[in-house]
Design a protein around this motif. Sequence first.
Motif, PDB file in Angstrom:
ATOM      1  N   SER A 156      64.306  73.772  97.981  1.00 59.34           N
ATOM      2  CA  SER A 156      64.042  73.339  96.307  1.00 59.34           C
ATOM      3  C   SER A 156      63.439  74.586  95.456  1.00 59.34           C
ATOM      4  CB  SER A 156      62.946  72.147  96.187  1.00 59.34           C
ATOM      5  OG  SER A 156      62.426  71.652  95.485  1.00 59.34           O
ATOM      6  N   MET A 157      64.416  74.077  94.255  1.00 54.78           N
ATOM      7  CA  MET A 157      63.856  75.714  93.365  1.00 54.78           C
ATOM      8  C   MET A 157      63.730  74.291  91.933  1.00 54.78           C
ATOM      9  SD  MET A 157      67.353  77.754  93.011  1.00 54.78           S
ATOM     10  CE  MET A 157      67.639  77.857  94.665  1.00 54.78           C
ATOM     11  N   GLN A 158      63.332  75.245  91.016  1.00 59.72           N
ATOM     12  CA  GLN A 158      63.798  74.257  89.224  1.00 59.72           C
ATOM     13  C   GLN A 158      64.572  75.418  88.704  1.00 59.72           C
ATOM     14  OE1 GLN A 158      61.594  71.891  88.727  1.00 59.72           O
ATOM     15  NE2 GLN A 158      60.574  72.163  91.086  1.00 59.72           N
ATOM     16  N   VAL A 159      65.269  74.617  88.075  1.00 57.84           N
ATOM     17  CA  VAL A 159      66.691  75.500  87.707  1.00 57.84           C
ATOM     18  C   VAL A 159      67.105  74.620  86.260  1.00 57.84           C
ATOM     19  CG1 VAL A 159      67.827  75.898  89.746  1.00 57.84           C
ATOM     20  CG2 VAL A 159      68.237  73.837  88.510  1.00 57.84           C
ATOM     21  N   SER A 160      67.803  75.312  85.690  1.00 58.08           N
ATOM     22  CA  SER A 160      68.334  74.789  84.101  1.00 58.08           C
ATOM     23  C   SER A 160      69.755  75.653  83.633  1.00 58.08           C
ATOM     24  CB  SER A 160      67.587  75.992  83.239  1.00 58.08           C
ATOM     25  OG  SER A 160      67.283  77.272  82.889  1.00 58.08           O
ATOM     26  N   PRO A 161      70.385  74.518  83.105  1.00 53.82           N
ATOM     27  CA  PRO A 161      72.092  75.327  83.033  1.00 53.82           C
ATOM     28  C   PRO A 161      71.937  75.956  82.273  1.00 53.82           C
ATOM     29  CG  PRO A 161      71.291  72.693  82.502  1.00 53.82           C
ATOM     30  CD  PRO A 161      70.120  73.406  82.730  1.00 53.82           C
ATOM     31  N   THR A 162      73.060  77.012  82.061  1.00 55.03           N
ATOM     32  CA  THR A 162      72.945  77.957  81.503  1.00 55.03           C
ATOM     33  C   THR A 162      75.078  77.735  80.833  1.00 55.03           C
ATOM     34  OG1 THR A 162      74.404  79.102  83.650  1.00 55.03           O
ATOM     35  CG2 THR A 162      72.010  79.739  83.377  1.00 55.03           C
ATOM     36  N   HIS A 163      75.597  77.211  81.418  1.00 56.52           N
ATOM     37  CA  HIS A 163      77.117  77.199  81.082  1.00 56.52           C
ATOM     38  C   HIS A 163      77.716  75.550  81.798  1.00 56.52           C
ATOM     39  CE1 HIS A 163      77.627  79.391  84.760  1.00 56.52           C
ATOM     40  NE2 HIS A 163      78.781  79.152  85.019  1.00 56.52           N
ATOM     41  N   VAL A 164      78.460  74.986  81.071  1.00 61.46           N
ATOM     42  CA  VAL A 164      79.049  73.895  81.815  1.00 61.46           C
ATOM     43  C   VAL A 164      81.113  74.080  81.253  1.00 61.46           C
ATOM     44  CG1 VAL A 164      79.436  71.085  81.405  1.00 61.46           C
ATOM     45  CG2 VAL A 164      77.227  72.797  81.136  1.00 61.46           C
ATOM     46  N   ILE A 165      81.458  73.961  82.453  1.00 63.97           N
ATOM     47  CA  ILE A 165      83.071  74.163  82.052  1.00 63.97           C
ATOM     48  C   ILE A 165      83.650  72.385  82.998  1.00 63.97           C
ATOM     49  CG2 ILE A 165      85.057  75.513  82.515  1.00 63.97           C
ATOM     50  CD1 ILE A 165      83.901  78.200  82.991  1.00 63.97           C
ATOM     51  N   GLY A 166      83.754  71.254  82.402  1.00 65.34           N
ATOM     52  CA  GLY A 166      84.460  70.454  83.026  1.00 65.34           C
ATOM     53  C   GLY A 166      83.154  70.310  84.026  1.00 65.34           C
ATOM     54  N   ASN A 167      83.180  69.100  85.705  1.00 65.67           N
ATOM     55  CA  ASN A 167      82.818  68.959  85.793  1.00 65.67           C
ATOM     56  C   ASN A 167      81.753  69.723  86.866  1.00 65.67           C
ATOM     57  OD1 ASN A 167      83.744  66.778  85.705  1.00 65.67           O
ATOM     58  ND2 ASN A 167      83.846  66.468  87.569  1.00 65.67           N
ATOM     59  N   ASN A 168      82.190  70.797  86.852  1.00 65.40           N
ATOM     60  CA  ASN A 168      81.063  71.910  86.670  1.00 65.40           C
ATOM     61  C   ASN A 168      79.859  72.806  85.648  1.00 65.40           C
ATOM     62  OD1 ASN A 168      82.852  72.225  88.989  1.00 65.40           O
ATOM     63  ND2 ASN A 168      83.531  74.493  88.530  1.00 65.40           N
ATOM     64  N   ALA A 169      79.107  73.072  86.348  1.00 57.56           N
ATOM     65  CA  ALA A 169      77.803  73.516  85.728  1.00 57.56           C
ATOM     66  C   ALA A 169      77.124  74.819  86.548  1.00 57.56           C
ATOM     67  CB  ALA A 169      76.869  72.355  85.046  1.00 57.56           C
ATOM     68  N   GLY A 170      77.132  75.903  86.195  1.00 62.18           N
ATOM     69  CA  GLY A 170      75.943  76.907  86.653  1.00 62.18           C
ATOM     70  C   GLY A 170      74.466  76.420  85.771  1.00 62.18           C
ATOM     71  N   PHE A 171      73.822  77.198  86.898  1.00 69.01           N
ATOM     72  CA  PHE A 171      72.264  76.740  86.744  1.00 69.01           C
ATOM     73  C   PHE A 171      71.303  78.229  87.168  1.00 69.01           C
ATOM     74  CE2 PHE A 171      73.648  72.713  87.621  1.00 69.01           C
ATOM     75  CZ  PHE A 171      72.699  72.001  86.145  1.00 69.01           C
ATOM     76  N   LYS A 172      69.976  78.704  86.715  1.00 67.01           N
ATOM     77  CA  LYS A 172      69.910  79.805  86.350  1.00 67.01           C
ATOM     78  C   LYS A 172      68.290  79.533  87.064  1.00 67.01           C
ATOM     79  CE  LYS A 172      66.704  81.175  83.395  1.00 67.01           C
ATOM     80  NZ  LYS A 172      66.458  82.517  82.293  1.00 67.01           N
ATOM     81  N   CYS A 173      67.794  80.127  88.145  1.00 67.10           N
ATOM     82  CA  CYS A 173      66.832  79.708  88.704  1.00 67.10           C
ATOM     83  C   CYS A 173      65.620  79.968  87.536  1.00 67.10           C
ATOM     84  CB  CYS A 173      66.545  80.235  89.943  1.00 67.10           C
ATOM     85  SG  CYS A 173      65.065  80.056  91.535  1.00 67.10           S
ATOM     86  N   GLU A 174      64.641  79.085  87.503  1.00 67.14           N
ATOM     87  CA  GLU A 174      62.837  79.017  86.828  1.00 67.14           C
ATOM     88  C   GLU A 174      62.275  79.532  87.984  1.00 67.14           C
ATOM     89  OE1 GLU A 174      63.776  79.630  83.493  1.00 67.14           O
ATOM     90  OE2 GLU A 174      65.882  78.804  82.989  1.00 67.14           O
ATOM     91  N   HIS A 175      62.560  78.734  88.549  1.00 70.36           N
ATOM     92  CA  HIS A 175      60.942  79.070  89.230  1.00 70.36           C
ATOM     93  C   HIS A 175      61.228  78.365  91.307  1.00 70.36           C
ATOM     94  CE1 HIS A 175      57.495  79.539  90.913  1.00 70.36           C
ATOM     95  NE2 HIS A 175      57.116  77.715  91.806  1.00 70.36           N
ATOM     96  N   ILE A 176      61.104  78.978  92.277  1.00 73.88           N
ATOM     97  CA  ILE A 176      61.486  78.977  93.775  1.00 73.88           C
ATOM     98  C   ILE A 176      59.610  78.953  94.450  1.00 73.88           C
ATOM     99  CG2 ILE A 176      61.796  81.019  93.843  1.00 73.88           C
ATOM    100  CD1 ILE A 176      63.708  79.336  96.332  1.00 73.88           C
TER     101      ILE A 176
END
Length: 124
Positions: free
Chosen positions: A70-90
Amino acid sequence: MTDNNNDNRHFHRIFYNADVTLNYEAITLPCKLIDISLKGCLLQFNEPWTDPLENIYTLQLKLSDNVSISMQVSPTHVIGNNAGFKCEHIDIDSISQLRRLVELNLGDSEVLERDLLALSELKG
């Protein structure tokens, strides 16, 4: 399988195809994990991403009946149906499981140690 493309990445991504959930308050978004690292993940959704980029989401990856990450994540980039997320807390249990998952898939504990050093330098 690992990403051998070292295009200035500080963290080695592992490709791990799994169903995960992304939660924000009462909203649950089912999605597929494309890859994961100690720093974040790439997710694929059934539809293009339209949720706010400012929110912090909770990613749940179930590895087995007894083991999950389980990790807290925030979106960094979106391309269509794909989204990259950065770990904010784990939490410590999840980072231990993620570390083991990365180590098993990289097959090289020295590479993992370099990733962990890079992560600690970012936090410091």
